[in-house]
Every structure is written in C-alpha cells, then in structure tokens.
Design a protein around this motif. Structure first.
Motif, mmCIF file in Angstrom:
data_model
loop_
_atom_site.group_PDB
_atom_site.id
_atom_site.type_symbol
_atom_site.label_atom_id
_atom_site.label_comp_id
_atom_site.label_asym_id
_atom_site.label_seq_id
_atom_site.Cartn_x
_atom_site.Cartn_y
_atom_site.Cartn_z
ATOM 1 N N ARG A 242 0.790 -1.030 -0.027
ATOM 2 C CA ARG A 242 -0.083 0.037 -0.006
ATOM 3 C C ARG A 242 0.883 1.330 0.001
ATOM 4 N N ALA A 243 0.532 2.211 -0.977
ATOM 5 C CA ALA A 243 1.463 3.431 -0.968
ATOM 6 C C ALA A 243 0.375 4.446 -0.578
ATOM 7 N N GLU A 244 0.893 5.881 0.022
ATOM 8 C CA GLU A 244 -0.073 6.612 0.592
ATOM 9 C C GLU A 244 0.537 7.817 0.705
ATOM 10 N N THR A 245 -0.244 8.946 0.379
ATOM 11 C CA THR A 245 0.412 10.522 0.514
ATOM 12 C C THR A 245 -0.731 10.842 1.509
ATOM 13 N N LEU A 246 -0.560 12.033 1.737
ATOM 14 C CA LEU A 246 -1.717 12.705 2.756
ATOM 15 C C LEU A 246 -2.966 12.686 2.438
ATOM 16 N N PHE A 247 -3.219 12.833 1.373
ATOM 17 C CA PHE A 247 -4.740 12.922 0.917
ATOM 18 C C PHE A 247 -5.167 11.625 0.051
ATOM 19 N N SER A 248 -4.377 10.591 -0.284
ATOM 20 C CA SER A 248 -4.686 9.323 -0.864
ATOM 21 C C SER A 248 -3.913 8.296 -0.612
ATOM 22 N N ASN A 249 -4.453 7.164 -0.936
ATOM 23 C CA ASN A 249 -3.533 5.726 -1.071
ATOM 24 C C ASN A 249 -4.162 4.879 -2.162
ATOM 25 N N TRP A 250 -3.181 4.064 -2.469
ATOM 26 C CA TRP A 250 -3.283 3.126 -3.544
ATOM 27 C C TRP A 250 -2.562 2.016 -3.388
#
Length: 278
Positions: A242-250
């Motif tokens: 799982r990868a993520e930023t402050l606003f999203s993940n994928w």
C-alpha cells in the motif's frame, strides 16, 4: 514525484484481501504461501517473514524482492513453503460444502534468490537496510531441488514481452486478478486463499497502481497478479504493498517487464532462463 510511504506486507497483524472471493479454481493453484528469514531491527534478531509467490515450475517461484532480500543479506537460504487447496464435504442433503483451506504439501527447501542487477549491487552494499522502490520489487527464487508436487499440478507462466505489449494498453480487458493466501487474518474462516478482479488499474513507471474496489492488505505481499490471455492465465505482476500520501492511498504491484530478462542473465540454468525471459 509523489511522496510515497510503502508498507512492507509481512506483518502477522494482517487483514486479508478485501472484496474478494475464495480462490477455489484449480487453474490458479500455483499461488503459494511461504516464509523466509526476516529481521527485527528493534529486537535485533531474526524472525520469519511470511509472503506469497507464484510457482512457474517445480523449482522456480516469482515473488516480491522485499520478501526475500533480508534472507539474501543474511545468507539464510531456507524457504518453508506450503501448497494448499480448499477441502469439501457432501452434506446429508447432497450439497457440496467448502470446509476450509489446508496445506497438501509443506516442504523446507534451500534456495537461491535472484534480483535485478542494480538491486543486487545495492543489496550487497546496504544489506538489511536496503530500501526497495516500486519499479524494482520483483525477485525469483530457485530451489535447490524440485518440489514434490502432484503430477498434474498447474503452473502459471510469466507473461512474455509480446503479451505485455498487447495487455498493458488495455489491461482491464484481460481480467486482472490478484490471488493471495493469508492464514493469519483468515484463521477463523474458510476463505484463506482469496481472489479478486481489479477494476481500476493504471501503469506507473515499471509498476502498476490500483485503486480498485479490491484492496491488498498486510499479509498479502508477493502475491501474484494474473491476467487471462486467450484461454490461459499469465502472471503480470506481484504485490508490493500500500502506498499513500496525505490525501490518498493506492495499491502497488511490481510489474514483470524487462526486469525478468535482467534477472535471467544471472541464472546459469538454461531451462530457468527460458521461463523468465520470453
């Protein structure tokens, strides 16, 4: 460039593949569960790391590099591999009922681990501190001896360069399906081995990114992503995590592209080379 935080999926506190169904089809029995040596930096001790892989032959498995690089760094060559299947019973009413998933083969075998040449150079330098990016998270495990599989075992082969050229521009038309085995979270259910079709998959730089309804979770690392080409399933990628930023993940999948030919160059056996580079 996105600021990515990648979760390594060998934690035993896990949640199985979401929005999935039991992977009962014998066509996909090549997806297997195994453990290799990992390392706890806080306790400063070795521990088992649990992952998934795909058998392309009785001596060759494709998995994620982050699943086995510590074993390579520590020169710990033993793999504890389980091949399983769903079990069924007939009820008094004549119905067939699934009663659970169980290993039909558990075998400890020594192996060699192969990575892309650049990743191997960095691994030799960094050891257990190595960081693996999404475009390089693929490894090949070659067992020292053939596994004792049943005679009609169905292996799933890697998609060739020609396959990739046709599949990637319209990947959703090829039934991209991830298959994971997660015995930790699913210990109280009948759905240990699960499969899910992905419905929102895009190509990154050397990897695939998914925001599909089906999401991988902790415990699904190294699991194969299959596509159906004609009448055959082929392996397209492996679960990175799982990868993520402050606003999203994928979700991220390592892509089995030209990396496989790079890895094949380091293998001496001609038959294994032919399985990896097509």
């Amino acid at each position: 460039m996105r600021g990515l935080f990648f979760i390594l999926l060998w934690s035993v506190q896990s949640f199985a593949l979401t929005n999935a169904i039991p992977a009962e089809t014998p066509e996909l029995e090549s997806a297997v569960f195994y453990s290799a040596t990992s390392y706890d930096p806080e306790a400063k001790e070795e521990m088992p790391g649990y992952c998934n892989g795909n058998l392309v032959s009785n001596r060759v498995m494709v998995t994620a590099a982050h699943c086995v690089f510590i074993a390579e760094a520590l020169k710990s060559r033993e793999i504890d591999l389980q091949v399983g299947e769903y079990r069924y019973v007939k009820t008094p009413a004549g119905e067939t009922r699934r009663i659970g998933y169980a290993p039909v083969l558990r075998e400890k075998v020594n192996a060699q681990f192969f990575f892309t040449q650049d990743l191997k150079r960095r691994l030799d330098s960094s050891g257990v501190r190595l960081r693996i990016g999404p475009s390089e998270d693929v490894a090949v495990v070659v067992f020292d001896k053939p596994l004792s599989l049943k005679e009609n075992f169905r292996f799933t082969q890697i998609a060739s360069a020609k396959d990739l050229a046709g599949v990637l521009p319209q990947v959703l038309n090829y039934w991209p399906t991830v298959v994971t085995i997660n015995p930790f979270e699913e210990i109280s259910t009948n759905d240990t081995k699960r499969m899910a079709k992905l419905d929102n998959l895009t190509k990154g730089s050397g990897n695939l990114e998914s925001k599909s309804k089906a999401r991988v979770q902790a415990g699904d690392s190294g699991a194969p992503l299959f596509v159906r080409i004609g009448t055959e399933w082929k392996q397209l990628g492996v679960v990175k995590g799982r990868a993520e930023t402050l606003f999203s993940n994928w979700d991220v999948y390592g892509l089995l592209d030209q990396k496989m030919c790079d890895i094949a160059k380091q293998v001496s056996d001609a038959e294994t080379k032919a399985l990896l580079c097509k």
